[in-house]
Design a protein around this motif. Structure first.
Motif, PDB file in Angstrom:
ATOM      1  N   UNK A 111     -73.420 -19.194  21.306  1.00  0.00           N
ATOM      2  CA  UNK A 111     -72.099 -19.555  21.042  1.00  0.00           C
ATOM      3  C   UNK A 111     -72.067 -21.013  21.197  1.00  0.00           C
ATOM      4  N   UNK A 112     -72.973 -21.630  22.168  1.00  0.00           N
ATOM      5  CA  UNK A 112     -72.462 -23.357  22.115  1.00  0.00           C
ATOM      6  C   UNK A 112     -73.634 -23.540  20.626  1.00  0.00           C
ATOM      7  N   UNK A 113     -74.611 -22.170  19.758  1.00  0.00           N
ATOM      8  CA  UNK A 113     -74.687 -22.842  18.258  1.00  0.00           C
ATOM      9  C   UNK A 113     -73.940 -23.471  17.436  1.00  0.00           C
ATOM     10  N   UNK A 114     -72.784 -22.695  17.616  1.00  0.00           N
ATOM     11  CA  UNK A 114     -72.323 -23.249  16.766  1.00  0.00           C
ATOM     12  C   UNK A 114     -71.136 -24.329  16.520  1.00  0.00           C
ATOM     13  N   UNK A 115     -71.011 -24.613  17.725  1.00  0.00           N
ATOM     14  CA  UNK A 115     -70.617 -25.894  17.966  1.00  0.00           C
ATOM     15  C   UNK A 115     -71.188 -27.220  18.693  1.00  0.00           C
ATOM     16  N   UNK A 116     -72.240 -26.966  18.010  1.00  0.00           N
ATOM     17  CA  UNK A 116     -73.541 -28.296  18.847  1.00  0.00           C
ATOM     18  C   UNK A 116     -73.459 -28.858  17.613  1.00  0.00           C
ATOM     19  N   UNK A 143     -82.855 -23.537  34.763  1.00  0.00           N
ATOM     20  CA  UNK A 143     -81.604 -24.134  35.228  1.00  0.00           C
ATOM     21  C   UNK A 143     -81.073 -25.003  34.410  1.00  0.00           C
ATOM     22  N   UNK A 144     -81.509 -26.493  34.581  1.00  0.00           N
ATOM     23  CA  UNK A 144     -81.561 -27.684  34.500  1.00  0.00           C
ATOM     24  C   UNK A 144     -81.261 -27.729  32.940  1.00  0.00           C
ATOM     25  N   UNK A 145     -82.167 -26.999  32.310  1.00  0.00           N
ATOM     26  CA  UNK A 145     -82.329 -27.143  30.919  1.00  0.00           C
ATOM     27  C   UNK A 145     -80.929 -26.482  30.433  1.00  0.00           C
ATOM     28  N   UNK A 146     -80.448 -25.367  30.519  1.00  0.00           N
ATOM     29  CA  UNK A 146     -79.276 -24.815  30.279  1.00  0.00           C
ATOM     30  C   UNK A 146     -78.156 -25.020  30.322  1.00  0.00           C
ATOM     31  N   UNK A 147     -78.312 -26.080  31.224  1.00  0.00           N
ATOM     32  CA  UNK A 147     -77.290 -26.754  32.044  1.00  0.00           C
ATOM     33  C   UNK A 147     -76.758 -28.315  31.840  1.00  0.00           C
ATOM     34  N   UNK A 148     -78.198 -28.823  30.447  1.00  0.00           N
ATOM     35  CA  UNK A 148     -77.926 -29.762  30.338  1.00  0.00           C
ATOM     36  C   UNK A 148     -77.612 -29.590  28.757  1.00  0.00           C
ATOM     37  N   UNK A 149     -77.833 -28.241  27.948  1.00  0.00           N
ATOM     38  CA  UNK A 149     -77.539 -28.246  27.313  1.00  0.00           C
ATOM     39  C   UNK A 149     -76.162 -26.991  26.410  1.00  0.00           C
ATOM     40  N   UNK A 150     -75.584 -27.151  28.063  1.00  0.00           N
ATOM     41  CA  UNK A 150     -73.629 -26.804  27.970  1.00  0.00           C
ATOM     42  C   UNK A 150     -73.087 -27.854  27.855  1.00  0.00           C
ATOM     43  N   UNK A 151     -73.844 -28.987  29.492  1.00  0.00           N
ATOM     44  CA  UNK A 151     -72.927 -30.363  28.943  1.00  0.00           C
ATOM     45  C   UNK A 151     -72.173 -30.954  27.506  1.00  0.00           C
ATOM     46  N   UNK A 152     -73.738 -30.829  26.696  1.00  0.00           N
ATOM     47  CA  UNK A 152     -74.126 -31.619  25.637  1.00  0.00           C
ATOM     48  C   UNK A 152     -75.000 -30.695  25.529  1.00  0.00           C
ATOM     49  N   UNK A 153     -74.223 -30.372  24.029  1.00  0.00           N
ATOM     50  CA  UNK A 153     -75.384 -28.898  23.700  1.00  0.00           C
ATOM     51  C   UNK A 153     -75.904 -29.730  21.966  1.00  0.00           C
ATOM     52  N   UNK A 154     -76.345 -30.668  21.989  1.00  0.00           N
ATOM     53  CA  UNK A 154     -77.252 -31.469  21.328  1.00  0.00           C
ATOM     54  C   UNK A 154     -78.660 -30.218  20.899  1.00  0.00           C
ATOM     55  N   UNK A 155     -78.580 -30.582  19.499  1.00  0.00           N
ATOM     56  CA  UNK A 155     -80.311 -29.218  19.409  1.00  0.00           C
ATOM     57  C   UNK A 155     -81.221 -29.377  19.700  1.00  0.00           C
ATOM     58  N   UNK A 156     -81.756 -30.890  20.582  1.00  0.00           N
ATOM     59  CA  UNK A 156     -82.485 -30.404  21.156  1.00  0.00           C
ATOM     60  C   UNK A 156     -82.572 -30.241  22.379  1.00  0.00           C
ATOM     61  N   UNK A 157     -81.634 -30.336  23.118  1.00  0.00           N
ATOM     62  CA  UNK A 157     -81.472 -30.012  24.909  1.00  0.00           C
ATOM     63  C   UNK A 157     -80.839 -28.385  24.077  1.00  0.00           C
ATOM     64  N   UNK A 158     -80.404 -27.918  23.080  1.00  0.00           N
ATOM     65  CA  UNK A 158     -80.422 -26.027  23.224  1.00  0.00           C
ATOM     66  C   UNK A 158     -82.059 -25.708  22.696  1.00  0.00           C
ATOM     67  N   UNK A 159     -82.323 -26.520  22.055  1.00  0.00           N
ATOM     68  CA  UNK A 159     -84.222 -26.112  21.623  1.00  0.00           C
ATOM     69  C   UNK A 159     -85.128 -25.738  22.720  1.00  0.00           C
ATOM     70  N   UNK A 160     -85.073 -26.920  24.190  1.00  0.00           N
ATOM     71  CA  UNK A 160     -85.350 -26.852  24.791  1.00  0.00           C
ATOM     72  C   UNK A 160     -84.821 -26.040  25.794  1.00  0.00           C
ATOM     73  N   UNK A 161     -83.385 -25.761  26.111  1.00  0.00           N
ATOM     74  CA  UNK A 161     -83.148 -24.378  26.864  1.00  0.00           C
ATOM     75  C   UNK A 161     -83.806 -22.974  26.438  1.00  0.00           C
ATOM     76  N   UNK A 162     -84.046 -22.821  24.968  1.00  0.00           N
ATOM     77  CA  UNK A 162     -83.806 -21.945  24.232  1.00  0.00           C
ATOM     78  C   UNK A 162     -85.892 -21.110  24.314  1.00  0.00           C
TER      79      UNK A 162
END
Length: 308
Positions: free
Chosen positions: A295-300, A216-235
């Motif tokens: 969806x966030x991958x397109x804008x991260x 939950x924390x990982x997806x929230x962090x990736x949502x707030x700031x969709x940096x590649x590292x955060x999106x990778x950790x969330x995935x």
């Protein structure tokens, strides 16, 4: 109604709802965007879990209130609608309205369950939280509706962005990400309470308590700031959560088999638990999160594309 009859009716309900969704989808229409398919399959998993679980638990409560029929009926309709949403873009307004009704039903169910707990002697006590109407169970139905609404929003956003209307996908991903995180945190509380009731007799019962809030924390962090590292950790966290849902289903089935008589005495032991239908909801939430990340991958790639 005997327990065997109830389980047969529940199984028929699952099959009928699935066939209804496929029948609607077979009438044609464009294939939804990938994010919409992820969210729709997540909604279907959550709705199927609620259908099986609520049918059994409300039967155990003898359906003493007519409102108790609402959860399995609405869950079956949601399952059918979600399956249709996963394979066709037709009738989006109709689907959104049905998913909205699912959300409302889940929220009303939360109120009914809370009132059931508070009206008992002792009020908000451990005993009532353990053995009365589970306070968080209707939340899974609301989450199924939210995932469905997210699927419709993701599909609409994809079509609008193809027409040059930018920003819709980012907003849809932002909403799905927040709802996924909220669902994971809520599920942590529900699972924690029930596993605590089971005295954590197996060390594996700690796994969801540790994994779900981290995801939950990982997806929230990736949502707030969709940096590649955060999106990778969330995935990666979502993949682990989905796997945990599958493993948990097997472990719950094993737990049922250890009751006296095992599956040979299934008409009683399935009601004694642990609930086999509950862990798939983790995979449903994970699919909802995958939709948000898609969806966030397109804008991260550019920080300026983060949610505002």
């Amino acid at each position: 109604m005997r327990s065997g009859t109830l389980l047969a009716v529940t199984g028929i309900g699952l099959v009928a709802a699935s066939l209804a969704g496929i029948a609607v989808a077979s009438r044609g229409g464009n294939r939804p965007a990938r994010a919409a398919r992820y969210a729709a399959w997540g909604s279907a998993l959550l709705a199927g879990s609620v259908l099986a679980d609520s049918a059994m638990e409300h039967y155990r409560g003898n359906f003493r209130r007519k409102e108790m029929f609402a959860a399995p009926v609405v869950a079956a309709g949601t399952l059918a609608t979600a399956l249709a949403t996963a394979v066709t873009s037709r009738a989006t307004s109709y689907k959104a309205a049905l998913f909205g009704g699912t959300i409302a039903t889940g929220l009303f169910g939360l109120g009914f369950h809370l009132r059931n707990i508070l009206s008992r002697p002792g009020g908000l006590s451990w005993n009532n939280l353990f053995y009365r109407a589970p306070f968080g169970a209707p939340g899974a139905l609301a989450l199924a509706g939210l995932a469905g609404v997210g699927a419709v929003a993701a599909d609409r956003a994809d079509r609008r962005e193809r027409l040059g209307q930018k920003g819709h996908g980012r907003r849809a991903g932002y909403g799905l990400g927040l709802f996924t995180a909220a669902g994971l945190f809520g599920l942590t509380a529900e699972v924690g309470l029930l596993h605590f009731r089971g005295a954590f007799h197996d060390k594996l019962m700690y796994a969801p308590i540790l994994a779900l809030p981290f995801t939950g924390a990982a997806i929230m962090a990736a949502t707030a700031d969709p940096q590649p590292r955060r999106r990778s950790l969330a995935r990666k966290s979502l993949e682990a959560t989905a796997g945990l849902g599958l493993v948990g289903t097997g472990l719950h089935a094993y737990g049922v088999s250890r009751n006296m008589g095992g599956f040979a005495n299934w008409t009683q032991n399935l009601f004694q638990g642990p609930p086999i239908a509950a862990p798939p909801s983790l995979a449903g939430l994970a699919l909802m999160g995958f939709a948000a990340l898609d969806l966030l991958d397109r804008h991260g790639k550019d920080p300026s594309h983060g949610p505002r």
